[in-house]
Each structure stands twice: as structure tokens, then as C-alpha cells.
Design a protein around this motif. Structure first.
Motif, PDB file in Angstrom:
ATOM      1  N   ARG A 187     -10.932   4.697  -3.274  1.00  0.00           N
ATOM      2  CA  ARG A 187     -10.661   3.516  -2.451  1.00  0.00           C
ATOM      3  C   ARG A 187     -11.533   2.346  -2.900  1.00  0.00           C
ATOM      4  NH1 ARG A 187     -11.847   1.184   2.764  1.00  0.00           N
ATOM      5  NH2 ARG A 187      -9.894   0.452   3.668  1.00  0.00           N
ATOM      6  N   GLU A 208      -1.762   2.256  -0.526  1.00  0.00           N
ATOM      7  CA  GLU A 208      -3.076   2.717  -0.957  1.00  0.00           C
ATOM      8  C   GLU A 208      -3.080   4.242  -1.052  1.00  0.00           C
ATOM      9  OE1 GLU A 208      -7.349   3.103   1.156  1.00  0.00           O
ATOM     10  OE2 GLU A 208      -6.571   1.052   1.039  1.00  0.00           O
ATOM     11  N   GLN A 209      -2.518   4.902  -0.044  1.00  0.00           N
ATOM     12  CA  GLN A 209      -2.489   6.368  -0.032  1.00  0.00           C
ATOM     13  C   GLN A 209      -1.692   6.922  -1.210  1.00  0.00           C
ATOM     14  OE1 GLN A 209      -4.584   7.681   1.600  1.00  0.00           O
ATOM     15  NE2 GLN A 209      -4.976   6.377   3.343  1.00  0.00           N
ATOM     16  N   GLU A 210      -0.571   6.297  -1.535  1.00  0.00           N
ATOM     17  CA  GLU A 210       0.226   6.739  -2.686  1.00  0.00           C
ATOM     18  C   GLU A 210      -0.545   6.572  -3.986  1.00  0.00           C
ATOM     19  OE1 GLU A 210       4.842   5.922  -1.483  1.00  0.00           O
ATOM     20  OE2 GLU A 210       3.570   4.167  -1.800  1.00  0.00           O
TER      21      GLU A 210
END
Length: 78
Positions: free
Chosen positions: A51, A39-41
Motif C-alpha cells: 500500500r 487498490e485491493q486488486e
């Protein structure tokens, strides 16, 4: 089916479902996640992605698959 943050417009990405305010298709999101992106990438790689948009794409894909008609094929040993 009505899904917040997911739109389908023939003028945007040939009508494929995209995250509202972006040209990021649900298909692309699923592809990148299936390749192992976190998710962060994803959020770092696509600045317009949030998000909530990422979660909306997953919810949309889940709902589409839940509503899919499945016709099992009988497999016979050769």
C-alpha cells in the motif's frame, strides 16, 4: 526530486521510475488504476506491491505534474 520508495536506475526498466524493490513502474501503476483497478486488486495482482508503494507512486506522479511547465496553445475557431 527525492521520493521515498521510488527509484530510477538505468539498469532497471530502462531508468523509468519504479517502486523500490520491484520492477513495477509508476507508469504501470497509473495505467492500471486508470483502467479501473482498485487498490485491493492491485495488491492482489502484484504480491511485491505494498500500500505504501502504491501511495508513493501516486505521490511521485502528482509531484511531477505539479512541477510540469505548461505552455497553453491558443485555439482558434476555423
Amino acid at each position: 526530486m527525492d521520493y521515498p520508495r521510488i527509484i530510477s536506475d538505468p539498469k532497471v526498466m530502462h531508468g523509468k521510475p519504479v517502486i523500490e524493490g520491484t520492477r513495477l513502474t509508476v507508469e504501470l501503476i497509473l495505467e492500471k488504476l486508470s483502467e479501473g483497478r482498485s487498490e485491493q486488486e492491485m495488491l492482489a495482482a502484484y504480491p511485491r506491491l505494498t500500500r505504501q508503494g502504491l501511495q508513493a507512486a501516486l505521490a511521485y506522479a502528482t509531484a511531477v505534474l505539479k512541477n510540469e511547465d505548461v505552455y497553453p496553445i491558443s485555439y482558434m475557431a476555423a
